[in-house]
Write a protein that holds these residues in place. Structure first.
Motif, short mmCIF file in Angstrom:
data_model
loop_
_atom_site.label_atom_id
_atom_site.label_comp_id
_atom_site.label_asym_id
_atom_site.label_seq_id
_atom_site.Cartn_x
_atom_site.Cartn_y
_atom_site.Cartn_z
N ARG A 1 0.90 -1.40 0.25
CA ARG A 1 -0.36 0.21 0.02
C ARG A 1 0.73 1.05 -0.33
O ARG A 1 0.08 2.42 -0.62
N THR A 2 1.90 1.39 0.23
CA THR A 2 3.05 2.45 0.48
C THR A 2 3.89 2.30 -0.82
O THR A 2 4.56 3.23 -0.81
N GLU A 3 4.70 1.29 -1.40
CA GLU A 3 5.47 0.52 -1.76
C GLU A 3 6.57 0.88 -1.22
O GLU A 3 7.51 1.03 -2.31
N GLY B 173 -6.38 -3.54 3.73
CA GLY B 173 -6.93 -2.59 2.23
C GLY B 173 -5.68 -1.56 2.94
O GLY B 173 -6.08 -0.69 1.60
N GLY B 174 -4.85 -1.44 4.02
CA GLY B 174 -4.42 0.08 4.26
C GLY B 174 -4.87 0.91 5.50
O GLY B 174 -4.86 1.93 5.25
N GLU B 175 -6.35 0.02 5.37
CA GLU B 175 -7.29 1.61 5.58
C GLU B 175 -6.45 1.61 7.77
O GLU B 175 -6.75 0.61 8.00
N VAL B 176 -6.98 3.10 7.57
CA VAL B 176 -6.61 3.09 9.59
C VAL B 176 -8.11 2.76 10.00
O VAL B 176 -8.91 3.93 9.52
N ARG B 177 -8.09 2.31 10.77
CA ARG B 177 -9.74 2.17 11.85
C ARG B 177 -9.25 2.48 13.48
O ARG B 177 -8.29 2.51 13.84
N VAL C 218 -2.87 4.12 5.00
CA VAL C 218 -1.41 4.33 6.16
C VAL C 218 -0.33 4.99 5.45
O VAL C 218 -0.02 5.82 6.16
N ALA C 219 -1.07 4.74 3.97
CA ALA C 219 -0.60 5.50 2.81
C ALA C 219 0.00 7.14 3.48
O ALA C 219 0.82 8.47 3.44
N GLU C 220 -1.62 7.89 3.68
CA GLU C 220 -1.96 8.87 4.09
C GLU C 220 -0.83 9.42 5.15
O GLU C 220 -0.50 10.76 5.06
N ALA C 221 -1.06 8.07 6.16
CA ALA C 221 -0.81 8.92 7.36
C ALA C 221 1.07 9.07 6.78
O ALA C 221 2.12 9.65 7.63
N VAL C 222 1.19 7.91 6.46
CA VAL C 222 2.71 8.26 6.21
C VAL C 222 3.37 9.37 5.74
O VAL C 222 4.60 9.82 5.58
N ALA C 223 2.38 10.23 4.13
CA ALA C 223 2.84 11.54 4.34
C ALA C 223 2.87 12.28 4.95
O ALA C 223 3.35 13.31 4.78
N VAL C 224 1.47 12.07 5.97
CA VAL C 224 1.27 13.65 6.32
C VAL C 224 2.75 13.71 7.28
O VAL C 224 3.10 14.97 8.16
N ALA C 225 3.22 12.56 8.40
CA ALA C 225 4.41 11.99 8.58
C ALA C 225 5.60 12.90 8.03
O ALA C 225 6.67 12.75 9.33
N GLY C 226 5.77 12.43 7.12
CA GLY C 226 6.96 13.63 6.26
C GLY C 226 7.96 11.95 6.32
O GLY C 226 8.83 12.72 5.79
N LEU C 227 7.58 10.73 6.32
CA LEU C 227 8.49 10.10 5.35
C LEU C 227 8.79 9.65 4.81
O LEU C 227 9.63 8.91 4.21
N LEU C 228 8.30 10.19 3.37
CA LEU C 228 8.65 9.84 2.32
C LEU C 228 9.34 10.09 1.39
O LEU C 228 10.14 11.41 1.73
#
Length: 168
Positions: free
Chosen positions: A45-47, A100-104, A145-155
């Motif tokens: 989900r985050t590649e 599916g990579g969703e955050v619950r 989780v991909a959105e979380a990684v992006a907003v955390a600045g980890l990409l």
């Protein structure tokens, strides 16, 4: 959540190139099956390429964490270890990560956020379904989780990435 008391824990991760054809998955204080599941979700989900890396993950202080709220912070720690980018020290996260990579949503989110604020955290990354709570934190809601990684600045390639080499 332990009984009626909220306990915030630090989760750390380390990734290195595997020396053998079968990468090691070594969690301490975490379930090895949950770690394997999160590695698969992150890769898909985050590649972020984790398949050929030895992975070490631990809960600081010897605490045993069994609840799904630790999924999101563990995922962020794993991506951070892989990309070489640090999660801000004033950021806390809580959320279950699905296949599916969703955050619950997780139980007791308001109590968790209140405790994080009391301990000096300023920002929280939580599921998009988290209700509005007045706790004094900058609450960032994410759906995946991909959105979380992006907003955390980890990409990789994000601002401030110069001079940082991902583990590969």
């Amino acid at each position: 959540m332990e009984g009626h008391r909220t306990l915030l824990v630090e989760i750390q991760a380390l990734v290195v190139r595997a020396a053998t054809p079968h990468p090691r998955r070594s969690p301490q204080g975490l379930d090895v099956r949950r770690l394997s599941l999160l590695l698969a979700v992150l890769e898909r989900r985050t590649e972020v390429d984790l398949g050929a890396l030895d992975v070490y993950a631990t809960v600081v202080g010897g605490v045993q964490v069994t609840e799904p709220a630790a999924d999101l912070p563990l995922a962020l720690a794993l991506v951070s270890a892989t990309t070489g980018r640090r999660l801000a020290s004033d950021t806390v996260a809580a959320g279950e990560v699905g296949l599916g990579g969703e955050v619950r949503q997780v139980v007791g989110i308001e109590r968790r956020l209140n405790e994080a604020h009391r301990l000096g955290f300023r920002r929280a990354i939580v599921p998009a379904t988290t209700p509005e709570v007045a706790v004094g934190l900058d609450v960032v809601r994410v759906s995946t989780v991909a959105e979380a990684v992006a907003v955390a600045g980890l990409l990789p390639g994000a601002a401030g990435e110069a001079g940082r080499d991902p583990v590969r």
